[in-house]
Scaffold this motif. Sequence first.
Motif, PDB file in Angstrom:
ATOM      1  N   UNK A 245      11.915  -1.026  -4.562  1.00 50.62           N
ATOM      2  CA  UNK A 245      11.587   0.391  -4.389  1.00 50.62           C
ATOM      3  C   UNK A 245      10.458   0.595  -3.381  1.00 50.62           C
ATOM      4  N   UNK A 246       9.482  -0.298  -3.394  1.00 48.28           N
ATOM      5  CA  UNK A 246       8.402  -0.203  -2.411  1.00 48.28           C
ATOM      6  C   UNK A 246       8.942  -0.460  -1.012  1.00 48.28           C
ATOM      7  N   UNK A 247       9.838  -1.415  -0.884  1.00 50.18           N
ATOM      8  CA  UNK A 247      10.458  -1.681   0.417  1.00 50.18           C
ATOM      9  C   UNK A 247      11.239  -0.487   0.932  1.00 50.18           C
ATOM     10  N   UNK A 248      11.946   0.191   0.031  1.00 51.47           N
ATOM     11  CA  UNK A 248      12.684   1.394   0.426  1.00 51.47           C
ATOM     12  C   UNK A 248      11.715   2.482   0.870  1.00 51.47           C
ATOM     13  N   UNK A 249      10.640   2.689   0.109  1.00 47.53           N
ATOM     14  CA  UNK A 249       9.641   3.695   0.466  1.00 47.53           C
ATOM     15  C   UNK A 249       9.027   3.395   1.834  1.00 47.53           C
TER      16      UNK A 249
ATOM     17  N   UNK B 281      -1.077  -1.286  -2.050  1.00 50.04           N
ATOM     18  CA  UNK B 281      -0.916  -1.397  -3.503  1.00 50.04           C
ATOM     19  C   UNK B 281       0.000  -2.560  -3.867  1.00 50.04           C
ATOM     20  N   UNK B 282       1.071  -2.743  -3.104  1.00 49.14           N
ATOM     21  CA  UNK B 282       2.008  -3.823  -3.398  1.00 49.14           C
ATOM     22  C   UNK B 282       1.364  -5.185  -3.175  1.00 49.14           C
ATOM     23  N   UNK B 283       0.704  -5.338  -2.045  1.00 55.41           N
ATOM     24  CA  UNK B 283       0.041  -6.618  -1.762  1.00 55.41           C
ATOM     25  C   UNK B 283      -1.039  -6.896  -2.803  1.00 55.41           C
ATOM     26  N   UNK B 284      -1.835  -5.891  -3.114  1.00 54.46           N
ATOM     27  CA  UNK B 284      -2.893  -6.071  -4.101  1.00 54.46           C
ATOM     28  C   UNK B 284      -2.369  -6.415  -5.483  1.00 54.46           C
ATOM     29  N   UNK B 285      -1.252  -5.818  -5.854  1.00 56.50           N
ATOM     30  CA  UNK B 285      -0.670  -6.079  -7.165  1.00 56.50           C
ATOM     31  C   UNK B 285      -0.160  -7.509  -7.282  1.00 56.50           C
TER      32      UNK B 285
ATOM     33  N   UNK C 222      -5.971   2.000  -7.371  1.00 55.23           N
ATOM     34  CA  UNK C 222      -6.985   2.985  -7.005  1.00 55.23           C
ATOM     35  C   UNK C 222      -7.149   3.064  -5.491  1.00 55.23           C
ATOM     36  N   UNK C 223      -7.108   1.901  -4.843  1.00 58.05           N
ATOM     37  CA  UNK C 223      -7.226   1.868  -3.382  1.00 58.05           C
ATOM     38  C   UNK C 223      -6.016   2.544  -2.745  1.00 58.05           C
ATOM     39  N   UNK C 224      -4.881   2.475  -3.397  1.00 56.36           N
ATOM     40  CA  UNK C 224      -3.668   3.106  -2.898  1.00 56.36           C
ATOM     41  C   UNK C 224      -3.845   4.612  -2.732  1.00 56.36           C
ATOM     42  N   UNK C 225      -4.575   5.230  -3.628  1.00 59.92           N
ATOM     43  CA  UNK C 225      -4.657   6.683  -3.619  1.00 59.92           C
ATOM     44  C   UNK C 225      -5.424   7.242  -2.422  1.00 59.92           C
TER      45      UNK C 225
END
Length: 89
Positions: A9-13, A53-57, A69-72
């Motif tokens: 889903x992140x890749x699609x986004x 966010x994806x890399x951090x997760x 939080x950094x994502x926002x």
Amino acid sequence: MIDAGYLLLTGILITIGIYVAGIALRAYFRTSRQEMLYISAGFGLIVFGAFVATVGTFQGLDRPQTALSVQFLPMTAGMLFILYSIHPE
């Protein structure tokens, strides 16, 4: 399974966001309308926020909440750019 779905889903986004940013940037070069530049920058920031966010997760952070939080910050800035681009004159 959840990790694969999240990555998909992140890749699609990210793919759609880069595509929309590219279309807006091309429109800016063709028309010289500042609004298109702001839309492009807004979607670029949204894509950047999703990527961070994806890399951090998946980096195994002790606190995944930090990555979210950094994502926002970039996503909110991107939304503000898009909102500014569509505001009435």
